[in-house]
Scaffold this active site. Structure first.
Site, PDB file in Angstrom:
ATOM      1  N   VAL A 164     -16.900   3.398  -2.852  1.00 43.86           N
ATOM      2  CA  VAL A 164     -17.430   2.232  -3.091  1.00 43.86           C
ATOM      3  C   VAL A 164     -18.955   2.761  -4.121  1.00 43.86           C
ATOM      4  O   VAL A 164     -19.588   3.928  -4.045  1.00 43.86           O
ATOM      5  CB  VAL A 164     -18.522   1.969  -1.134  1.00 43.86           C
ATOM      6  N   SER A 165     -19.444   1.896  -4.709  1.00 42.72           N
ATOM      7  CA  SER A 165     -19.893   1.564  -5.714  1.00 42.72           C
ATOM      8  C   SER A 165     -20.837   0.110  -5.400  1.00 42.72           C
ATOM      9  O   SER A 165     -20.299  -0.331  -5.852  1.00 42.72           O
ATOM     10  CB  SER A 165     -20.297   2.613  -7.057  1.00 42.72           C
TER      11      SER A 165
ATOM     12  N   MET B 275     -11.510   2.567  -5.396  1.00 46.47           N
ATOM     13  CA  MET B 275     -12.562   3.128  -6.121  1.00 46.47           C
ATOM     14  C   MET B 275     -13.651   1.363  -6.462  1.00 46.47           C
ATOM     15  O   MET B 275     -13.223   1.542  -7.175  1.00 46.47           O
ATOM     16  CB  MET B 275     -12.319   3.375  -7.079  1.00 46.47           C
ATOM     17  N   PRO B 276     -13.745   0.848  -4.967  1.00 48.31           N
ATOM     18  CA  PRO B 276     -14.649  -0.745  -5.084  1.00 48.31           C
ATOM     19  C   PRO B 276     -15.419  -0.311  -5.611  1.00 48.31           C
ATOM     20  O   PRO B 276     -16.201   0.452  -5.514  1.00 48.31           O
ATOM     21  CB  PRO B 276     -14.108  -1.152  -3.691  1.00 48.31           C
ATOM     22  N   HIS B 277     -15.749  -1.414  -6.615  1.00 50.71           N
ATOM     23  CA  HIS B 277     -17.362  -1.682  -7.339  1.00 50.71           C
ATOM     24  C   HIS B 277     -18.085  -2.778  -7.169  1.00 50.71           C
ATOM     25  O   HIS B 277     -17.408  -3.944  -7.340  1.00 50.71           O
ATOM     26  CB  HIS B 277     -17.109  -0.777  -8.731  1.00 50.71           C
TER      27      HIS B 277
END
Length: 77
Positions: free
Chosen positions: A40-41, A1-3
Site C-alpha cells: 500500500v502507498s 499494489m493499491p495506491h
C-alpha cells in the site's frame, strides 16, 4: 499494489495525524484488498481552495463512474 491519493485543502498535519491517516487507510486497504501493508502507498496533495473546482471537481465529474462516494457538496448537473 493499491495506491490511495488524497487531495485536500492545504493544512499542516502533525506527525501524529499523518500516522493516524497512514494507519487507518492502510488498515482499510489491506483488509479490503486482502494484501500486505508493504503493498500500500498513500499520498497527500494539498490543493488551494481557489483551484479546487478546476483541478479536483472537474476530474471528479469526468470520472464519476469511478466514485465510491461522491462529495456531499457536489450538486451534479
Amino acid at each position: 499494489m493499491p495506491h490511495v491519493h488524497v487531495r485536500h485543502y492545504p493544512r499542516d498535519f502533525t506527525a501524529e495525524q499523518i500516522r493516524a491517516i497512514d494507519d487507518a487507510v492502510t488498515a482499510a486497504v489491506t483488509r479490503t484488498f486482502a494484501t500486505g501493508e508493504d503493498t500500500v502507498s498513500i499520498s497527500l496533495e494539498p490543493v488551494e481552495p481557489e483551484d479546487w473546482d478546476a483541478h479536483v471537481l472537474t476530474e471528479i465529474a469526468a470520472r464519476r463512474d469511478l466514485l465510491v462516494k461522491p462529495p456531499g457538496y457536489w450538486n451534479e448537473k
